[in-house]
Design an enzyme around this catalytic site. Structure first.
Site, PDB file in Angstrom:
ATOM      1  N   GLU A   1      35.966  19.018  55.722  1.00 56.72           N
ATOM      2  CA  GLU A   1      37.341  19.410  55.390  1.00 56.72           C
ATOM      3  C   GLU A   1      37.611  18.830  54.013  1.00 56.72           C
ATOM      4  O   GLU A   1      37.553  17.632  53.814  1.00 56.72           O
ATOM      5  CB  GLU A   1      38.310  18.859  56.441  1.00 56.72           C
ATOM      6  CG  GLU A   1      39.656  19.565  56.448  1.00 56.72           C
ATOM      7  CD  GLU A   1      40.595  19.048  55.374  1.00 56.72           C
ATOM      8  OE1 GLU A   1      40.733  19.750  54.335  1.00 56.72           O
ATOM      9  OE2 GLU A   1      41.156  17.966  55.546  1.00 56.72           O
TER      10      GLU A   1
ATOM     11  N   CYS B   1      45.871  16.753  52.232  1.00 57.29           N
ATOM     12  CA  CYS B   1      45.197  18.001  51.877  1.00 57.29           C
ATOM     13  C   CYS B   1      46.091  19.196  52.186  1.00 57.29           C
ATOM     14  O   CYS B   1      45.945  20.267  51.602  1.00 57.29           O
ATOM     15  CB  CYS B   1      43.857  18.119  52.591  1.00 57.29           C
ATOM     16  SG  CYS B   1      43.928  17.776  54.354  1.00 57.29           S
TER      17      CYS B   1
END
Length: 515
Positions: A286, A320
């Protein structure tokens, strides 16, 4: 029997009693600052010549603790221990592995404020953000425990007369877990317990800026009954220990959360078949995002303003999922911008130990320097309308910053800054707004603020992100409710906290027996 999964509630800090409890937890953590945490290899504490020092980003003079710094030799010892232990751990009853997670969750729940207070000190998290981080860690343990029990018997397949067929899942082997600093408890815990509960053994290499909370969590797992060698704690240099573990022929699975540059490099390294390696490695990565809040014509302006500011400035934009871009329809652009400026300027910045501060510091000097350099770039690419100030004399503090009238292809709109910097662009219609939202290499989260049902349906198909939210902010995914992971260069869309996640840590096996 386990009760149905329900996510851990967030603490209501408007209640004075809860505030007092949290301040008491901060005092407890402050009394333990400066402790040392050695490596943990095969259940044994291993001292090292070199150490890593964890510093409070709100007060550079305050040392949170020191941890052992693993060398390649330590990494080799750990992977051998994990490889040996795997042979027994993989045969452990899946329900017993799940029970370990439930017990660990119970321990963490009893110590919830203590872990959150540690996140305030080590991660620079304001109370609300720290509390959410700890709650998510508990959620991962509770959710994955239940998922493992469901998967323990495999999936149904057809059998024929005289033949019985089964489809089961089996562990893969040794997992290397490289966890991030921004969700130093939640993501670290989630990426550790997922391979653990599925029968794999783990080498945990936490971020060097937040290794103490990881050491504390391994202690929780030990208390919950994890056998020696199942989880090995090996903080160290990414270029030395991280690469060594990723390359190792006995590594079966690599799970990483962090930057695009490091993630793609690890992805490439893991693809190389090493000498004596007899399998292909699984990789879960990720890698971040450049996420957009789209505000449509006719949208509720107050909802839009709240969504934009919360998405951009929660935890100083160090997510993020952070909405570092807003694309606003030209008809309401000025009105939304004016209110965003007002709300941004009202946000308080300071030491997160104080409950009233909405934002704390950014994580370290490197982050501070990077973010302030982007603010300089922003002054050339857009119109500075809020913030822009910074101070690293005591801690790494940056005011929430807003740039208006930014070209959709400008660096400020394209590159992940990972800090409290918001870029705003104007769109003449909804199609153009979606085109701008999709014009980066990332595809993690996005939000659309609209009352137009046709545009909602259009965005469902055309807004190319892994997590899409309507009429709310684009951060704050809850385990089991909003499985999390992104498209494009945001990663492998592995959907942490979702029904498919544990399967990624296992191999499917078909068993057919003739009567």
């Amino acid at each position: 029997m386990l009760q149905p999964y329900k996510h851990e509630p967030f603490t209501d800090f408007t209640v004075e009693e809860n505030q007092q409890a949290f301040r008491k937890a901060i005092q407890k953590v402050e009394a333990s600052l400066g402790g040392h945490y050695p490596l943990i290899i095969n259940g044994e504490r291993v001292e090292t010549e070199e150490t890593i020092t964890s510093v409070n980003p709100a007060n550079k003079e305050e040392i949170v603790g020191t941890v052992g710094k693993a060398s390649k030799s330590h990494a080799e010892q750990a992977i051998e221990a994990a490889s040996t232990t795997f042979e027994s751990w993989r045969k452990t009853n899946p329900e017993e592995r799940a029970n370990i997670l439930v017990r660990a969750a119970a321990i963490a729940r009893r110590r919830k404020h203590e872990f959150s207070a540690l996140l305030v000190k080590e991660g620079g998290k304001p109370w609300k953000e720290a509390d959410g981080d700890t709650a998510e860690a508990i959620d991962f343990m509770e959710y994955y425990a239940r998922q493992m029990i469901e998967l323990a018997h495999g999936k149904p397949v057809n059998s024929r007369e005289g033949e019985q067929n089964r489809y089961i899942y089996t562990p893969t082997g040794v997992a290397v877990v490289i966890s991030p600093w921004n969700f130093a408890f939640a993501i670290m815990a989630g990426t550790t317990v997922a391979p653990l509960v599925t029968g794999n053994t783990v080498l945990l290499k936490p971020a060097s800026t937040t290794p103490v909370v990881a050491a504390k969590f391994v202690e929780v797992l030990e208390e919950a009954g994890v056998p020696k060698g199942v989880v090995n704690y090996v903080p160290g240099s990414g270029s030395e220990v991280g690469d060594y573990l990723v390359d190792h022929p006995k590594t079966s699975l690599v799970t990483f959360t962090g930057s695009r540059d490091v993630g793609t490099r690890l992805y490439e390294r893991a693809a190389v078949v090493q000498k004596e390696q007899n399998h292909l490695k699984r990789v879960i990565v990720e890698m971040g995002g450049k996420d957009t809040v789209v505000v449509d014509k006719g949208a509720d302006i107050d909802i839009a303003v709240e969504a934009i500011t919360v998405s951009a400035f929660g935890f100083s934009g160090q997510k993020c999922s952070a909405g570092s871009r807003a694309v606003i329809h030209e008809d309401i652009y000025d009105k939304v911008l004016e209110k965003v400026i007002q709300q941004t300027e009202a946000l308080t910045v300071g030491d997160p130990v104080e409950h009233g501060n909405y934002m704390g510091p950014v994580i370290d000097q490197a982050a501070f320097d990077k973010i302030t350099s982007y603010i300089t770039i922003g002054k050339e690419e857009g119109r500075l309308v809020a913030g822009g100030d910074s101070d690293d004399s005591k801690g790494y503090f940056i005011r929430p910053t807003v740039f208006a009238d930014v070209d959709p292809n400008a660096r400020l709109m394209q590159e992940e800054i990972f800090g409290p910097v918001l870029a705003i662009s104007k769109a003449s219609n909804f199609d153009e707004a979606l085109d701008i939202a999709n014009n980066t290499e990332y595809g993690l989260t996005g939000a659309v603020i609209t009352n137009n049902r046709e545009h909602i349906e259009q965005a469902k198909q055309d807004f190319h992100v892994g997590n899409l939210y309507f009429n709310r902010n684009c951060t704050g995914a809850i385990v089991g409710y909003h499985p999390f992971g992104g498209f494009k260069m945001s990663g492998t869309d592995s959907k942490a906290g979702g029904p498919d996640y544990l399967v990624l840590h296992m191999q499917a096996k078909t068993i057919s027996e003739m009567y």
